[in-house]
Design a protein around this motif. Structure first.
Motif, PDB file in Angstrom:
ATOM      1  N   ASP A   9      -6.874   3.965  -4.900  1.00 33.78           N
ATOM      2  CA  ASP A   9      -7.794   3.377  -3.932  1.00 33.78           C
ATOM      3  C   ASP A   9      -8.585   4.427  -3.167  1.00 33.78           C
ATOM      4  O   ASP A   9      -9.730   4.191  -2.783  1.00 33.78           O
ATOM      5  N   LYS A  32      -2.865   1.090  -4.510  1.00 36.83           N
ATOM      6  CA  LYS A  32      -2.547  -0.320  -4.285  1.00 36.83           C
ATOM      7  C   LYS A  32      -2.498  -1.011  -5.645  1.00 36.83           C
ATOM      8  O   LYS A  32      -3.330  -0.728  -6.514  1.00 36.83           O
ATOM      9  N   ARG A  34     -14.666   1.949   3.823  1.00 32.57           N
ATOM     10  CA  ARG A  34     -15.163   2.401   2.524  1.00 32.57           C
ATOM     11  C   ARG A  34     -16.617   2.875   2.645  1.00 32.57           C
ATOM     12  O   ARG A  34     -17.536   2.378   1.994  1.00 32.57           O
ATOM     13  N   ASN A  59      -5.772   0.854 -12.655  1.00 38.60           N
ATOM     14  CA  ASN A  59      -6.731   0.702 -11.554  1.00 38.60           C
ATOM     15  C   ASN A  59      -6.016   0.586 -10.205  1.00 38.60           C
ATOM     16  O   ASN A  59      -6.325  -0.290  -9.394  1.00 38.60           O
ATOM     17  N   TYR A  60      -5.059   1.483  -9.983  1.00 37.78           N
ATOM     18  CA  TYR A  60      -4.287   1.458  -8.732  1.00 37.78           C
ATOM     19  C   TYR A  60      -4.840   2.412  -7.667  1.00 37.78           C
ATOM     20  O   TYR A  60      -4.586   2.226  -6.491  1.00 37.78           O
ATOM     21  N   ILE A  92     -13.579   4.063  -5.879  1.00 39.92           N
ATOM     22  CA  ILE A  92     -12.560   4.866  -5.206  1.00 39.92           C
ATOM     23  C   ILE A  92     -13.241   5.640  -4.084  1.00 39.92           C
ATOM     24  O   ILE A  92     -14.322   6.220  -4.272  1.00 39.92           O
ATOM     25  N   ILE A 132       0.856  -1.183   0.000  1.00 40.81           N
ATOM     26  CA  ILE A 132       0.000   0.000   0.000  1.00 40.81           C
ATOM     27  C   ILE A 132       0.890   1.230   0.000  1.00 40.81           C
ATOM     28  O   ILE A 132       1.912   1.267   0.681  1.00 40.81           O
ATOM     29  N   TYR A 161     -11.840   5.354   5.491  1.00 43.27           N
ATOM     30  CA  TYR A 161     -11.092   4.715   4.398  1.00 43.27           C
ATOM     31  C   TYR A 161     -11.202   3.196   4.487  1.00 43.27           C
ATOM     32  O   TYR A 161     -11.517   2.513   3.495  1.00 43.27           O
ATOM     33  N   ARG A 174      -5.954  -4.373  -5.590  1.00 40.69           N
ATOM     34  CA  ARG A 174      -7.044  -3.850  -4.766  1.00 40.69           C
ATOM     35  C   ARG A 174      -8.121  -4.911  -4.564  1.00 40.69           C
ATOM     36  O   ARG A 174      -8.556  -5.552  -5.518  1.00 40.69           O
ATOM     37  N   LYS A 175      -8.556  -5.092  -3.324  1.00 40.47           N
ATOM     38  CA  LYS A 175      -9.634  -6.039  -3.044  1.00 40.47           C
ATOM     39  C   LYS A 175     -10.947  -5.530  -3.630  1.00 40.47           C
ATOM     40  O   LYS A 175     -11.694  -6.265  -4.265  1.00 40.47           O
ATOM     41  N   ASP A 184     -12.030  -3.343  -6.322  1.00 36.72           N
ATOM     42  CA  ASP A 184     -11.361  -2.700  -7.459  1.00 36.72           C
ATOM     43  C   ASP A 184     -12.317  -2.003  -8.424  1.00 36.72           C
ATOM     44  O   ASP A 184     -11.956  -1.686  -9.550  1.00 36.72           O
TER      45      ASP A 184
END
Length: 517
Positions: A377, A400, A444, A374-375, A409, A346, A441, A403-404, A406
């Motif tokens: 987060d 990341k 989410r 797609n990094y 954001i 991370i 964060y 990403r779990k 994905d």
């Protein structure tokens, strides 16, 4: 050590500034104070370790040791365990004693500081101690016009410090390291624009550290390409067990400070690798990948890479199609950090708000980061005036590689009133503000007027513009106005004005002068 004892130690250490304040600039006495605290720390560590080794010998007090064979044995063990060696006569307390006996100690002290560095030559710790005391210029006219004056002020500083018991043998926690960190923050508070070169406010550091240790209690390695005094790296270690620390710093004085800070926090020399150079143009850890990356790079710095064709084929930047503009290296730092990020890692870094919406090359890079890689987060907006030396609002980008979740954001707007407090000229985040940011964060969450979980489709619809108000609506509706009440208030004001005018006219008649209306 209790919290009261810790605060007492901080106050005692900060008290040394009173010996120098008004005589030399804060930037200069910072180097002397921090340097001599570090020398005392090294001395006390050496003393304690040597006495430990002398248990069972005829002489059990290191300061009294003269046996060359025993000294050599202690030297060998010290270089392995501590990474350096100080002879009995070179201990802080012994030098202070000679100074108080009216001896001239400057040359002797310079020899000792040089010897600390020289003792490491050819050993594993050589790079970590090389030129560590170079900013301690004992012959500088800044601390005294004459040799006698310089000697006197140095003796006063040593005597003041010598009376402070660091209690190294009693301290299980990192109290001295925390006190040292406290001093660095105090110097940063008075350093103006240069403060950003060596210190990230503690609460911001805490956010970054908590974010990159999400779901982890152990971190194999942490890296900061603009590490300053090393405070960010050390903060991560308060949130998880860290195997190794890596950093790079451009400013030579700050680089020395970072290495001192590591050692003072009892990080073994084999556990850290801090290098001095420009991270973008002369990266020193290019082949390594790190589980956690944290940084507070210089905001919108100039860099030469944009004008150098070689950087277009540099693996760190080539895939994005564009290089960051020469007057704004923000995304160059982001690309550099992503390159160093391990697949399970991370990354969290502080940047100016412009990275969220500026177009041209930065817009291309931003879109590639989101659409192709797609990094990204999370985007976290911080209050303005939270950093020393600048009042601009800033943000934290969290990235990341794996990403779990994905397909979205998280946007957090922590810049509004109620999410920080004013502290003198600065705005400050409280512990509860930090916790709210981190919890939002990690969970989410979408919270009214505070956070929003945006789908990637929504990001695309906004042309990959990440400006936080596009996603977090913080608009506060004004209360409806009662027009009848307002009309009544106006009539009452009009009536009162007529009465006042009549009273003024009466006074004017008595004075036989004309009325002003």
């Amino acid at each position: 050590m209790s919290e009261d004892q810790k605060k007492q130690l901080e106050a005692q250490l900060w008290g040394i500034a009173n010996l120098l304040r008004g005589k030399i600039s804060a930037d200069d006495y910072r180097d002397y104070i921090l340097g001599f605290i570090f020398y005392k720390y090294l001395s006390e560590k050496q003393h304690l370790y040597a006495n430990h080794l002398l248990v069972g010998e005829d002489i059990t007090e290191y300061r009294e040791l003269t046996d060359e064979e025993l000294l050599n044995a202690i030297r060998e063990e010290s270089l392995i365990k501590l990474g350096y060696f100080l002879e009995p006569r070179d201990l802080f307390s012994e030098v202070t004693r000679r100074g108080l006996e009216n001896d001239y100690i400057l040359e002797d002290l310079q020899r000792i500081l040089n010897h600390v560095e020289q003792s490491t030559m050819g050993t594993e710790s050589e790079d970590d101690f090389n030129a560590l005391f170079e900013d301690l210029d004992l012959n500088s006219t800044k601390i005294g016009r004459t040799v006698k004056a310089r000697n006197e002020i140095i003796v006063r500083i040593l005597d003041y410090l010598n009376k402070i018991d660091f209690k190294l043998e009693e301290i299980e926690s990192d109290v001295l390291g925390d006190a040292y960190e406290y001093l660095i923050s105090k110097f940063a508070a008075g350093a103006g624009k240069s403060a950003g070169e060596f210190y990230t406010p503690q609460q911001v550091s805490k956010i970054l550290a908590k974010v990159v240790t999400t779901d982890k209690d152990k971190i194999k390695s942490v890296y900061d390409p603009t590490c300053g005094s090393g405070s960010l790296l050390l903060r991560v270690a308060k949130e998880a067990t860290v195997g190794e620390f890596f950093g790079q710093e451009l400013n030579r004085t700050t680089y020395n400070l970072a290495r001192m800070n590591m050692i003072l926090h009892d990080v073994h020399f084999r556990q850290f690798d801090i290098q001095q150079d420009d991270s973008l143009e002369s990266p020193q850890h290019l082949e390594q990948r790190f589980e956690a990356v944290v940084a507070n790079p210089p905001f919108s710095a100039h860099w030469k890479g944009a004008a150098n064709p070689l950087f277009e084929t540099d693996e760190r930047f080539s895939q994005y199609g564009k290089l960051a503009p020469k007057t704004k290296a923000d995304y160059a730092f982001v690309q550099h950090m992503i390159y160093h990020l391990a697949d399970n890692g991370i990354m969290a870094c502080v940047l100016p708000h412009g990275v969220l919406f500026r177009g041209a090359a930065e817009g291309v890079i931003r879109q590639y980061l989101i659409k192709e890689l797609n990094y990204l987060d999370a985007v976290i907006g911080l209050p303005a005036n939270i950093f020393y030396g600048t009042s601009i609002p800033t943000c934290i980008l969290v990235l990341k590689k794996c990403r779990k979740v994905d397909d979205n954001i998280v946007f957090i707007d922590a810049s509004g009133e109620g999410h920080y407090i004013k502290s003198g000229n600065q705005n400050t985040l409280r512990d509860e503000d930090v916790e709210m940011i981190v919890d939002t964060y990690r969970n989410r969450q979408t919270i009214d007027k505070y956070s929003y979980v945006a789908s990637l489709d929504e990001i695309a619809e906004n042309d990959y513009n990440l400006n936080i108000p596009r996603y977090v609506d913080t608009f506060e509706e004004e209360e409806p106005v009662d027009l009848n009440q307002v009309a009544g208030e106006i009539k009452e004001i009009d009536r009162e004005m007529k009465e006042v005018n009549e009273e003024i006219a009466s006074f004017c008649n008595e004075l036989n002068i004309s009325t002003p209306f």
